[in-house]
Design a protein around this motif. Sequence first.
Motif, mmCIF file in Angstrom:
data_model
loop_
_atom_site.group_PDB
_atom_site.id
_atom_site.type_symbol
_atom_site.label_atom_id
_atom_site.label_comp_id
_atom_site.label_asym_id
_atom_site.label_seq_id
_atom_site.Cartn_x
_atom_site.Cartn_y
_atom_site.Cartn_z
ATOM 1 N N GLU A 201 0.832 -1.208 0.000
ATOM 2 C CA GLU A 201 0.000 0.000 0.000
ATOM 3 C C GLU A 201 0.871 1.264 0.000
ATOM 4 O OE1 GLU A 201 -3.485 2.126 2.730
ATOM 5 O OE2 GLU A 201 -3.213 -0.058 2.808
ATOM 6 N N ILE A 202 1.943 1.217 0.761
ATOM 7 C CA ILE A 202 2.861 2.356 0.799
ATOM 8 C C ILE A 202 3.506 2.563 -0.567
ATOM 9 C CG2 ILE A 202 5.046 3.190 1.759
ATOM 10 C CD1 ILE A 202 4.253 1.740 4.376
ATOM 11 N N MET A 203 3.948 1.485 -1.197
ATOM 12 C CA MET A 203 4.598 1.598 -2.496
ATOM 13 C C MET A 203 3.626 2.079 -3.568
ATOM 14 S SD MET A 203 7.635 0.997 -1.697
ATOM 15 C CE MET A 203 8.306 1.186 -3.350
ATOM 16 N N ALA A 204 2.364 1.671 -3.472
ATOM 17 C CA ALA A 204 1.359 2.138 -4.429
ATOM 18 C C ALA A 204 1.153 3.644 -4.283
ATOM 19 C CB ALA A 204 0.041 1.391 -4.209
ATOM 20 N N ALA A 205 1.183 4.137 -3.035
ATOM 21 C CA ALA A 205 1.027 5.572 -2.799
ATOM 22 C C ALA A 205 2.218 6.347 -3.347
ATOM 23 C CB ALA A 205 0.869 5.833 -1.300
ATOM 24 N N ILE A 206 3.422 5.784 -3.200
ATOM 25 C CA ILE A 206 4.621 6.426 -3.744
ATOM 26 C C ILE A 206 4.545 6.466 -5.268
ATOM 27 C CG2 ILE A 206 7.128 6.206 -4.037
ATOM 28 C CD1 ILE A 206 7.229 4.991 -1.213
ATOM 29 N N GLN A 207 4.129 5.355 -5.867
ATOM 30 C CA GLN A 207 4.036 5.296 -7.333
ATOM 31 C C GLN A 207 3.037 6.302 -7.873
ATOM 32 O OE1 GLN A 207 1.580 4.227 -9.662
ATOM 33 N NE2 GLN A 207 3.045 4.451 -11.365
ATOM 34 N N GLU A 208 1.974 6.530 -7.134
ATOM 35 C CA GLU A 208 0.972 7.517 -7.559
ATOM 36 C C GLU A 208 1.573 8.923 -7.564
ATOM 37 O OE1 GLU A 208 -3.530 9.012 -6.282
ATOM 38 O OE2 GLU A 208 -2.713 7.131 -5.498
ATOM 39 N N LEU A 209 2.515 9.175 -6.677
ATOM 40 C CA LEU A 209 3.155 10.486 -6.600
ATOM 41 C C LEU A 209 4.204 10.679 -7.690
ATOM 42 C CD1 LEU A 209 3.718 10.658 -2.731
ATOM 43 C CD2 LEU A 209 2.039 11.990 -4.026
ATOM 44 N N THR A 210 4.871 9.598 -8.080
ATOM 45 C CA THR A 210 5.990 9.719 -9.023
ATOM 46 C C THR A 210 5.648 9.342 -10.456
ATOM 47 O OG1 THR A 210 6.785 7.450 -8.675
ATOM 48 C CG2 THR A 210 7.584 9.144 -7.142
ATOM 49 N N GLY A 211 4.665 8.459 -10.623
ATOM 50 C CA GLY A 211 4.341 7.993 -11.966
ATOM 51 C C GLY A 211 5.360 7.022 -12.526
ATOM 52 N N GLN A 212 6.252 6.513 -11.682
ATOM 53 C CA GLN A 212 7.288 5.599 -12.157
ATOM 54 C C GLN A 212 6.705 4.257 -12.610
ATOM 55 O OE1 GLN A 212 9.585 6.456 -8.341
ATOM 56 N NE2 GLN A 212 11.206 5.610 -9.646
ATOM 57 N N GLU A 213 7.357 3.665 -13.592
ATOM 58 C CA GLU A 213 7.022 2.309 -13.994
ATOM 59 C C GLU A 213 7.411 1.369 -12.867
ATOM 60 O OE1 GLU A 213 8.552 -1.135 -17.129
ATOM 61 O OE2 GLU A 213 9.110 0.980 -17.447
ATOM 62 N N GLN A 214 6.557 0.410 -12.548
ATOM 63 C CA GLN A 214 6.850 -0.532 -11.482
ATOM 64 C C GLN A 214 7.668 -1.696 -12.025
ATOM 65 O OE1 GLN A 214 3.776 -1.304 -8.512
ATOM 66 N NE2 GLN A 214 2.420 0.085 -9.594
ATOM 67 N N ALA A 215 8.774 -1.992 -11.345
ATOM 68 C CA ALA A 215 9.660 -3.061 -11.797
ATOM 69 C C ALA A 215 9.091 -4.443 -11.502
ATOM 70 C CB ALA A 215 11.032 -2.915 -11.143
ATOM 71 N N GLY A 216 8.295 -4.541 -10.416
ATOM 72 C CA GLY A 216 7.710 -5.827 -10.059
ATOM 73 C C GLY A 216 8.699 -6.799 -9.451
ATOM 74 N N ALA A 217 9.857 -6.295 -9.019
ATOM 75 C CA ALA A 217 10.888 -7.133 -8.416
ATOM 76 C C ALA A 217 11.641 -6.324 -7.388
ATOM 77 C CB ALA A 217 11.843 -7.641 -9.492
ATOM 78 N N TYR A 218 12.427 -7.012 -6.558
ATOM 79 C CA TYR A 218 13.261 -6.319 -5.588
ATOM 80 C C TYR A 218 14.491 -5.736 -6.282
ATOM 81 C CZ TYR A 218 10.513 -8.568 -1.894
ATOM 82 O OH TYR A 218 9.506 -8.979 -1.076
ATOM 83 N N ASN A 219 14.998 -4.671 -5.728
ATOM 84 C CA ASN A 219 16.189 -4.011 -6.260
ATOM 85 C C ASN A 219 17.397 -4.480 -5.465
ATOM 86 O OD1 ASN A 219 17.838 -2.360 -7.730
ATOM 87 N ND2 ASN A 219 17.201 -0.462 -6.752
ATOM 88 N N ASP A 220 18.186 -5.356 -6.022
ATOM 89 C CA ASP A 220 19.373 -5.849 -5.331
ATOM 90 C C ASP A 220 20.480 -4.807 -5.387
ATOM 91 O OD1 ASP A 220 18.237 -8.322 -4.719
ATOM 92 O OD2 ASP A 220 18.757 -9.139 -6.693
ATOM 93 N N ARG A 221 21.152 -4.609 -4.275
ATOM 94 C CA ARG A 221 22.188 -3.592 -4.187
ATOM 95 C C ARG A 221 23.445 -4.049 -4.905
ATOM 96 N NH1 ARG A 221 26.205 -2.458 -0.303
ATOM 97 N NH2 ARG A 221 25.404 -4.082 1.095
ATOM 98 N N PRO A 222 23.946 -3.242 -5.862
ATOM 99 C CA PRO A 222 25.192 -3.594 -6.554
ATOM 100 C C PRO A 222 26.352 -3.653 -5.560
ATOM 101 C CG PRO A 222 24.022 -1.858 -7.719
ATOM 102 C CD PRO A 222 23.355 -2.017 -6.386
ATOM 103 N N VAL A 223 27.361 -4.411 -5.887
ATOM 104 C CA VAL A 223 28.511 -4.574 -5.003
ATOM 105 C C VAL A 223 29.192 -3.253 -4.730
ATOM 106 C CG1 VAL A 223 30.790 -5.643 -4.755
ATOM 107 C CG2 VAL A 223 28.904 -6.942 -5.773
ATOM 108 N N ASP A 224 29.201 -2.328 -5.706
ATOM 109 C CA ASP A 224 29.911 -1.060 -5.540
ATOM 110 C C ASP A 224 29.029 0.060 -5.013
ATOM 111 O OD1 ASP A 224 28.308 -0.830 -7.749
ATOM 112 O OD2 ASP A 224 29.776 0.256 -8.974
ATOM 113 N N ALA A 225 27.787 -0.247 -4.596
ATOM 114 C CA ALA A 225 26.882 0.820 -4.147
ATOM 115 C C ALA A 225 27.199 1.231 -2.728
ATOM 116 C CB ALA A 225 25.435 0.348 -4.244
#
Length: 225
Positions: A201-225
Amino acid sequence: MTGVLYEVVHRIIPPVARTLWRPTVEGLERVPGTGPVILASNHRSFVDSIVIPCVVPRKVVFLAKSDYFTGTGLKGAAQRAWFEGLGMLPVDRDDTKAALASLDTALDVLGRGEAFGIYPEGTRSRDGRLYRGRTGVAHLALTAGCPVVPVGLLGTEDIQPVGSNRPRLADVTVRFGEPLDFAGRFDGVPSGRARREVTDEIMAAIQELTGQEQAGAYNDRPVDA
């Protein structure tokens, strides 16, 4: 000492940042002026944790990599003062136990009646899409019993693109959504299911504010991040 640093830095950085970036801010009145609150935002750039505190009139605590607090010499001391002055707290993201303990740190912040900022995606989006939220944000909201204000950031990736060490001028928009109150809504619901539904529900509210395309997956942190 940290409180003094915060007062000094916060009197200088936000006015300068707002003058340089001139961010467009929408819905700021939706952020409670007092009491515990979670600001849950999408994550586009390293500077997100600077932009949000610069536009919110109350202190917002974020967690930051412990590496930023352990430097030596004059540079290390200056960097440590900078992050502490912005109200950030260190967390070792490579230590699983420490990462879990960071939730307790967040609960301590909320228990003091302060505002806590969090990125449910976990790490920055490198392709502009909105990734699935991790349930730590729901754990905080349900345990602390406090409201969650969704935040949508647009343009911060242009201030300091991934891989860049120097900020630049860019058009930035910060949107605050209606507070989400989960108190009593999930009584009797299995904890795992409750955390997942709250997070979605929180992520849906954020998406409504940004209009971003939803990836539908988790974002794994790159080794160099």
